[in-house]
Design a protein around this motif. Structure first.
Motif, PDB file in Angstrom:
ATOM      1  N   GLY A 164       4.977 -14.997   4.229  1.00 35.56           N
ATOM      2  CA  GLY A 164       3.773 -14.357   3.712  1.00 35.56           C
ATOM      3  C   GLY A 164       3.525 -12.976   4.265  1.00 35.56           C
ATOM      4  N   GLY A 165       3.873 -12.766   5.521  1.00 36.96           N
ATOM      5  CA  GLY A 165       3.659 -11.461   6.131  1.00 36.96           C
ATOM      6  C   GLY A 165       4.439 -10.356   5.455  1.00 36.96           C
ATOM      7  N   GLU A 166       5.624 -10.688   4.929  1.00 38.78           N
ATOM      8  CA  GLU A 166       6.432  -9.683   4.252  1.00 38.78           C
ATOM      9  C   GLU A 166       5.791  -9.268   2.927  1.00 38.78           C
ATOM     10  OE1 GLU A 166      10.719 -10.506   4.336  1.00 38.78           O
ATOM     11  OE2 GLU A 166      10.234 -12.199   5.641  1.00 38.78           O
ATOM     12  N   LEU A 167       5.193 -10.232   2.219  1.00 38.09           N
ATOM     13  CA  LEU A 167       4.481  -9.892   0.986  1.00 38.09           C
ATOM     14  C   LEU A 167       3.170  -9.175   1.307  1.00 38.09           C
ATOM     15  CD1 LEU A 167       4.467 -10.136  -2.104  1.00 38.09           C
ATOM     16  CD2 LEU A 167       3.265 -12.311  -1.855  1.00 38.09           C
ATOM     17  N   TYR A 168       2.549  -9.560   2.407  1.00 40.74           N
ATOM     18  CA  TYR A 168       1.282  -8.948   2.815  1.00 40.74           C
ATOM     19  C   TYR A 168       1.432  -7.447   3.035  1.00 40.74           C
ATOM     20  CZ  TYR A 168      -2.917  -8.121   5.668  1.00 40.74           C
ATOM     21  OH  TYR A 168      -4.097  -7.632   6.180  1.00 40.74           O
ATOM     22  N   ARG A 169       2.621  -7.019   3.481  1.00 41.76           N
ATOM     23  CA  ARG A 169       2.855  -5.583   3.690  1.00 41.76           C
ATOM     24  C   ARG A 169       2.569  -4.789   2.433  1.00 41.76           C
ATOM     25  NH1 ARG A 169       8.602  -4.099   5.625  1.00 41.76           N
ATOM     26  NH2 ARG A 169       9.123  -5.315   3.772  1.00 41.76           N
ATOM     27  N   LEU A 170       2.883  -5.376   1.261  1.00 43.74           N
ATOM     28  CA  LEU A 170       2.694  -4.682  -0.006  1.00 43.74           C
ATOM     29  C   LEU A 170       1.229  -4.425  -0.295  1.00 43.74           C
ATOM     30  CD1 LEU A 170       4.184  -3.644  -2.569  1.00 43.74           C
ATOM     31  CD2 LEU A 170       3.821  -5.906  -3.555  1.00 43.74           C
ATOM     32  N   ALA A 171       0.350  -5.284   0.219  1.00 45.15           N
ATOM     33  CA  ALA A 171      -1.078  -5.177  -0.091  1.00 45.15           C
ATOM     34  C   ALA A 171      -1.836  -4.310   0.913  1.00 45.15           C
ATOM     35  CB  ALA A 171      -1.708  -6.570  -0.123  1.00 45.15           C
ATOM     36  N   LEU A 172      -1.194  -3.922   2.005  1.00 42.61           N
ATOM     37  CA  LEU A 172      -1.885  -3.132   3.022  1.00 42.61           C
ATOM     38  C   LEU A 172      -2.102  -1.706   2.536  1.00 42.61           C
ATOM     39  CD1 LEU A 172      -0.083  -4.245   6.311  1.00 42.61           C
ATOM     40  CD2 LEU A 172      -2.463  -4.690   5.679  1.00 42.61           C
ATOM     41  N   PRO A 173      -3.359  -1.218   2.566  1.00 40.28           N
ATOM     42  CA  PRO A 173      -3.596   0.177   2.180  1.00 40.28           C
ATOM     43  C   PRO A 173      -3.080   1.133   3.247  1.00 40.28           C
ATOM     44  CG  PRO A 173      -5.625  -0.824   2.977  1.00 40.28           C
ATOM     45  CD  PRO A 173      -4.595  -1.928   2.932  1.00 40.28           C
ATOM     46  N   GLU A 174      -2.568   2.270   2.798  1.00 37.84           N
ATOM     47  CA  GLU A 174      -2.085   3.323   3.697  1.00 37.84           C
ATOM     48  C   GLU A 174      -1.002   2.859   4.661  1.00 37.84           C
ATOM     49  OE1 GLU A 174      -2.816   6.571   3.417  1.00 37.84           O
ATOM     50  OE2 GLU A 174      -3.844   5.889   1.621  1.00 37.84           O
ATOM     51  N   SER A 175      -0.258   1.823   4.278  1.00 35.55           N
ATOM     52  CA  SER A 175       0.861   1.380   5.114  1.00 35.55           C
ATOM     53  C   SER A 175       2.091   2.232   4.781  1.00 35.55           C
ATOM     54  CB  SER A 175       1.173  -0.092   4.848  1.00 35.55           C
ATOM     55  OG  SER A 175       1.580  -0.270   3.498  1.00 35.55           O
TER      56      SER A 175
END
Length: 341
Positions: free
Chosen positions: A210-221
């Motif tokens: 899940g953390g790898e997919l979560y990266r996609l949703a992080l703003p300004e990452s």
């Protein structure tokens, strides 16, 4: 761009007896086997309701497609969108840049960034055909689900590939089965589809990856910044773009941008752009009957001979011959329509 089969020298032709070393690698429990059987039955019933056969079966749900093949296939080079690709039966491999991923029954590939890649079916037979589904992912809807999580998953600390393989557990399989059944009742889609997709995002975010997919949703990452540069490449692939221009869009230094881009896509920006150009040229020749020279110039090549050399290296066959081989397959795909009750 259309996903249609092609010949390639990048990967060897699968032969009888080929096995996948890392698919189906966990002992399947009785509930998992039951869920797998139920999902397989639902998908098979849908395919037979569309007159059966092999190939790609569209559904009334935009971005949700089913594939069935009774034989292993040569690589299919295509532009992959952010998507969930599930193998229900059989096995598949995907090559992006220098990286290869394998996945088999009740496993899924999650693609978080739009990029060119080459996939092939490696395990299929008339008795046990390959069967899989693909579901497009919506980053906006994913972010909406993330915002409602009490404890979001922890993203990786270092940059990594934009693809990963995970198991399909019972909750996720149930969601996919509901999409299949929903496809037989189109009037239910506008009401039920959004809630089922929210469930899918929830289970993916709560999976071990899940953390790898979560990266996609992080703003300004960093991944979001690189995605902005990828978007520029997609819309301007026929232009000459310097790394400095892309780094400026990503608001990174050229060296940092190059590092993060390569880690995410397993390609350099130049390799990425070249594959985009060649895929678009192929689409122009197959779907719009453009000539070789015309397609080459439209995608940014100044030399038709250079275009032909690079096309052969990527697809394993000369442009004109490849276009002729693919036009029949394209017509068959384009003529298939969805049947509803």
């Amino acid at each position: 761009m259309n996903r249609i089969p092609e010949l390639s020298k990048n990967l060897p032709n699968p032969t009888k007896g080929d096995t996948l070393p890392d698919v189906g690698r966990w002992p399947r429990k009785q509930p998992e086997a039951r869920v797998s059987s139920s999902l397989l039955a639902a998908v098979t019933a849908y395919i037979e309701g569309q007159d059966g056969g092999e190939g790609l079966f569209p559904t009334p749900i935009d971005g949700f497609n089913i594939v069935r093949s009774c034989q292993a296939m040569m690589p299919m080079r295509a532009l992959y969108r952010p998507s969930l690709c599930v193998v229900i039966q059989g096995g598949k491999e995907i090559l992006f840049g220098d990286d290869m991923l394998s996945y088999g029954p009740m496993e899924c590939l999650v693609v978080s960034v739009e990029l060119p890649a080459s996939g092939r079916i490696v395990k299929a037979s008339p008795d046990a055909p390959y069967i899989g589904v693909t579901i497009d992912l919506d980053v906006t809807a994913l972010r909406d689900v993330v915002e409602q999580l009490d404890e979001p998953p922890v993203p990786p600390t270092s940059p990594g590939p934009c693809m990963f393989v995970s198991q399909v557990d019972e909750p996720l399989a149930n969601c996919i089965q509901r999409l299949v059944r929903m496809s037989g009742t189109p009037k239910a889609i506008p009401i039920l589809y959004p809630s089922v997709m929210r469930e899918i995002y929830f289970w993916l975010l709560n999976s071990p990856h899940g953390g790898e997919l979560y990266r996609l949703a992080l703003p300004e990452s960093n991944i979001e910044r690189v995605v902005k540069a990828i978007s520029l490449l997609h819309t301007n692939f026929a232009r000459t773009l310097r790394v400095e221009q892309l780094a400026e869009v990503a608001r990174m230094s050229p060296s940092s941008f190059h590092q993060h881009f390569k880690a995410l896509t397993s390609m350099t920006p130049l390799q990425f752009q070249k594959q985009l150009r060649l895929l678009e040229a192929r689409r122009l020749m197959v779907a719009e009957a453009a000539g070789v020279a015309e397609a080459a110039y439209q995608v940014g090549y100044e030399s038709a001979s250079q275009f032909s050399r690079e096309y052969c290296r990527m697809f394993g066959v000369a442009p004109k011959r490849d276009a002729m081989n693919q036009q029949r397959l394209y017509r068959e795909y384009a003529s298939r329509t969805v049947r509803t009750a």
